[in-house]
Design an enzyme around this catalytic site. Structure first.
Site, mmCIF file in Angstrom:
data_model
loop_
_atom_site.group_PDB
_atom_site.id
_atom_site.type_symbol
_atom_site.label_atom_id
_atom_site.label_comp_id
_atom_site.label_asym_id
_atom_site.label_seq_id
_atom_site.Cartn_x
_atom_site.Cartn_y
_atom_site.Cartn_z
ATOM 1 C CB CYS A 86 -39.153 46.253 1.608
ATOM 2 S SG CYS A 86 -37.853 45.773 0.394
ATOM 3 C CB CYS A 207 -37.882 51.217 -10.151
ATOM 4 S SG CYS A 207 -37.517 50.146 -11.607
ATOM 5 C CB SER A 208 -39.465 52.514 -5.149
ATOM 6 O OG SER A 208 -38.717 51.041 -4.977
ATOM 7 C CG HIS A 328 -38.589 51.566 -0.838
ATOM 8 N ND1 HIS A 328 -39.066 51.157 0.571
ATOM 9 C CD2 HIS A 328 -38.748 50.288 -1.449
ATOM 10 C CE1 HIS A 328 -39.107 50.053 0.731
ATOM 11 N NE2 HIS A 328 -38.647 49.233 -0.318
HETATM 12 N N1 COA Z 1 -37.413 56.988 -10.261
HETATM 13 C C1 COA Z 1 -37.588 58.000 -10.907
HETATM 14 N N2 COA Z 1 -36.364 58.609 -11.107
HETATM 15 C C2 COA Z 1 -35.172 57.842 -10.733
HETATM 16 C C3 COA Z 1 -35.248 56.740 -10.159
HETATM 17 C C4 COA Z 1 -36.656 56.174 -9.876
HETATM 18 N N3 COA Z 1 -36.453 55.032 -9.353
HETATM 19 N N4 COA Z 1 -33.981 55.926 -10.251
HETATM 20 C C5 COA Z 1 -33.109 57.086 -10.566
HETATM 21 N N5 COA Z 1 -33.797 58.053 -10.885
HETATM 22 C C6 COA Z 1 -33.209 59.265 -11.602
HETATM 23 C C7 COA Z 1 -32.161 59.768 -10.739
HETATM 24 O O1 COA Z 1 -32.711 60.918 -10.008
HETATM 25 C C8 COA Z 1 -31.223 60.625 -11.874
HETATM 26 O O2 COA Z 1 -32.119 61.768 -12.398
HETATM 27 P P1 COA Z 1 -30.768 62.868 -12.743
HETATM 28 O O3 COA Z 1 -30.234 62.446 -14.054
HETATM 29 O O4 COA Z 1 -31.923 64.176 -13.024
HETATM 30 O O5 COA Z 1 -30.003 63.284 -11.567
HETATM 31 C C9 COA Z 1 -31.664 59.563 -12.981
HETATM 32 O O6 COA Z 1 -33.011 58.691 -12.746
HETATM 33 C C10 COA Z 1 -30.530 58.551 -13.142
HETATM 34 O O7 COA Z 1 -30.439 58.086 -11.780
HETATM 35 P P2 COA Z 1 -29.393 56.756 -11.491
HETATM 36 O O8 COA Z 1 -28.731 57.091 -10.219
HETATM 37 O O9 COA Z 1 -28.160 56.774 -12.543
HETATM 38 O O10 COA Z 1 -30.054 55.523 -11.488
HETATM 39 P P3 COA Z 1 -29.616 54.362 -11.410
HETATM 40 O O11 COA Z 1 -29.758 53.601 -12.904
HETATM 41 O O12 COA Z 1 -28.469 54.023 -10.853
HETATM 42 O O13 COA Z 1 -30.810 53.586 -10.817
HETATM 43 C C11 COA Z 1 -32.662 51.935 -10.584
HETATM 44 C C12 COA Z 1 -32.168 53.218 -10.948
HETATM 45 C C13 COA Z 1 -34.152 51.870 -11.027
HETATM 46 C C14 COA Z 1 -31.867 50.707 -11.015
HETATM 47 C C15 COA Z 1 -32.726 52.114 -9.003
HETATM 48 O O14 COA Z 1 -33.492 53.272 -8.745
HETATM 49 C C16 COA Z 1 -33.353 50.767 -8.530
HETATM 50 O O15 COA Z 1 -32.667 49.806 -8.301
HETATM 51 N N6 COA Z 1 -34.412 50.752 -7.859
HETATM 52 C C17 COA Z 1 -34.961 49.773 -7.431
HETATM 53 C C18 COA Z 1 -34.884 49.598 -5.841
HETATM 54 C C19 COA Z 1 -35.443 48.331 -5.264
HETATM 55 O O16 COA Z 1 -35.240 47.195 -5.868
HETATM 56 N N7 COA Z 1 -36.147 48.443 -3.978
HETATM 57 C C20 COA Z 1 -36.440 47.394 -3.219
HETATM 58 C C21 COA Z 1 -37.869 47.236 -3.778
HETATM 59 S S1 COA Z 1 -38.350 45.345 -3.322
#
Ligand code: COA
Length: 372
Positions: A86, A207-208, A328
Site C-alpha cells: 500500500c 476498515c478502508s 483505497h
Molecule cells: N466502509 C464502509 N462501507 C463499506 C466498506 C467499508 N470499508 N466496505 C463495504 N462497504 C459497504 C458497501 O458499499 C456495501 O454497501 P451497500 O449495501 O449500501 O451497497 C456494504 O458495505 C456491503 O459491501 P460488501 O461489498 O458486501 O462488503 P464486503 O463484506 O465484501 O467487504 C470488507 C467489506 C471490510 C471485507 C472490505 O471492504 C475489506 O476487505 N476492506 C479492507 C481492505 C484492505 O485490507 N485494504 C488494505 C489495507 S492494508
C-alpha cells in the site's frame, strides 16, 4: 536540507470507488491525461514516468505497467514501476524525487493506479495478504493483523470503542466535500460500533474499502514561483512480520520516516497544519498521528474524539476523507495523498502539509512534506 527545488506542477485524481466501466489501462491513462491537462507541461517535456502499483499482475493479469504508461507518449519516456504494497505510491514519489535530485531528469510524471473490484472480495483479501510475510503470517488477513495491533494498543492505553469509531465518523464527514470519494455518506458512532465484526475488535466501518482509482502528479526541478514544493521526505522500514517487532503500539517505520523528513525540511511536527495519513483501519490513523509527533503516545484516540483532528482543531487529518472514506485503490493512494496536499497548499488553504503512506502492517513508511 534538500539540495534542489522539487516543484509540483500539477495533479489529477480520478473518482475512487467501484468503477465497473473502466479498465486498469483506462484509469492509468485517465490520470496521465488529467495531470497533463491540469499543468502547463507539454507531453514531450516528460523525461521519465514512475508508476505506483501493488498487484496488477494478480488483480488484472498485467505485469508490465511501466511499458503501458510509457506507450501513452509518442516519445516513449523511460518508465519504472514501484511496488511496496500500500506504500507503492509514496515509494514512486520518493523515487521520482531521487531521479530529479540525481540530475538525471528535469520533469517527471508519477502515476498510481489499482483496479481491485474485478475480483471477488475473498480473492482481493488473499492478494492483499501477500503484503504480509506469507511464510510466517500465512492465513492472516490485513484486518486480522491490524486487529492484533488494536488489541495490543487497547490493552496498553485503554482506548475505547468510541475513540476508534470517531476516526471513521470524522473521515466520512470530511469526504462529504470530496466529489472523488468512494463514500460521500455520513455515518454515526453507533453505526460504527454496531457494524459487522470483520476481525475483532475491528468492524466493517473501521476498515478502508476495496477500490478502483488512479492519481498523478508532475514534479520538476524548475523553481516555479508560487508552486508548492516538496521540501522534505523520509523512508522507514521495519520488520514485515509482527512477531519480530519490539513494540506493537507504534509503527517504527513511520517514526523513522517522519524524523528524516522533518530533519530534511528543518521543521517539526508543530509546523504541520494539515496531513493525509494512512488510515487503512481506524487504529492506523491513531498510531499515525502519534508516531508522526502530532499527539503524545496513547492520546490519539482521545484527541480524535475531542475533535482535535478536524477543521478548527489542532491539525486537520485526512481532509479528503482518507483511505477510510475516499477509498483505497492501494497503488494510487500514496500519489493521491500528494495530490490532495499539493492542491490545498496551492490554494493557500494551509502553509505546510504532510503525507504519510504505509505498506502492509507497517513494514514500509514514506513521509513527504510540502510547502510553497
Ligand atoms: N466502509 C464502509 N462501507 C463499506 C466498506 C467499508 N470499508 N466496505 C463495504 N462497504 C459497504 C458497501 O458499499 C456495501 O454497501 P451497500 O449495501 O449500501 O451497497 C456494504 O458495505 C456491503 O459491501 P460488501 O461489498 O458486501 O462488503 P464486503 O463484506 O465484501 O467487504 C470488507 C467489506 C471490510 C471485507 C472490505 O471492504 C475489506 O476487505 N476492506 C479492507 C481492505 C484492505 O485490507 N485494504 C488494505 C489495507 S492494508
Amino acid at each position: 536540507m534538500i539540495t534542489k527545488n522539487i516543484s509540483i506542477l500539477g495533479s489529477y485524481t480520478s473518482k475512487f470507488g467501484e468503477l465497473w466501466d473502466k479498465s486498469l489501462a483506462d484509469l492509468l491513462f485517465e490520470a496521465i491525461g488529467g495531470v497533463l491537462k491540469n499543468s502547463t507541461v507539454e507531453p514531450d517535456q516528460i523525461d521519465a514516468i514512475f508508476v505506483a502499483n501493488m498487484a496488477a499482475g494478480s488483480f488484472n493479469d498485467q505485469r508490465h505497467l511501466n511499458a503501458i504508461a510509457s506507450q501513452y507518449f509518442v516519445h516513449f519516456p523511460p518508465a519504472y514501476r514501484l511496488e511496496g504494497a500500500c506504500a507503492s505510491g509514496g515509494l514512486a514519489v520518493e523515487s521520482a524525487v531521487l531521479g530529479l535530485l540525481s540530475g538525471m531528469y528535469k520533469t517527471v510524471l508519477v502515476v498510481g493506479v489499482e483496479k481491485m473490484t474485478d475480483s471477488e472480495v475473498s480473492k482481493v483479501t488473499e492478494i492483499l495478504a501477500t503484503a504480509a510475510n506469507t511464510n510466517l503470517e500465512y492465513g492472516a488477513t490485513f484486518a486480522a493483523l491490524y486487529a492484533l495491533l488494536t488489541q495490543a494498543y487497547q490493552n496498553k492505553f485503554g482506548t475505547n470503542r468510541e475513540q476508534l469509531s470517531a476516526v471513521a465518523v470524522k473521515n466520512h464527514r470530511h469526504a462529504l466535500k470530496n466529489t472523488n470519494a468512494q463514500f460521500q455518506k455520513e455515518i454515526t458512532i453507533d453505526q460504527v460500533n454496531n457494524s459487522t465484526v470483520v476481525s475483532s475488535p475491528l468492524r466493517l466501518l473501521d476498515c478502508s474499502p476495496i477500490s478502483d482509482g488512479s492519481a498523478a502528479v508532475i514534479l520538476s526541478v524548475e523553481n516555479v514561483k508560487n508552486k508548492p514544493k516538496i521540501i522534505g521526505f523520509g523512508h522507514g522500514q521495519d520488520s514485515i512480520d509482527l512477531a519480530r517487532r519490539t513494540n506493537l503500539t507504534e509503527l517504527k517505520a513511520t517514526k523513522i520516516a517522519a524524523e528524516k523528513a522533518y530533519r530534511m525540511a528543518g521543521l517539526t511536527a508543530k509546523d504541520i497544519a494539515v496531513a493525509e495519513v494512512h488510515d487503512c483501519f481506524t487504529i492506523a490513523e491513531i498510531l499515525a498521528i502519534e508516531d508522526l509527533g502530532f499527539f503524545a503516545k496513547g492520546t490519539g484516540g482521545i484527541a480524535t474524539a475531542e475533535d482535535k483532528t478536524t477543521f478548527g482543531g489542532t491539525i486537520v487529518i485526512n481532509p479528503s476523507g482518507g483511505l477510510k472514506a475516499c477509498g483505497h485503490p492501494v497503488g494510487a493512494t500514496g500519489v493521491k495523498q500528494i495530490a490532495n496536499i499539493y492542491e490545498l497548499i496551492a490554494e493557500d488553504q494551509y502553509a505546510v502539509g504532510l503525507t504519510h503512506n504505509v505498506g502492509g502492517s507497517g513494514a514500509t513508511a514514506v513521509v513527504h512534506i510540502i510547502t510553497k
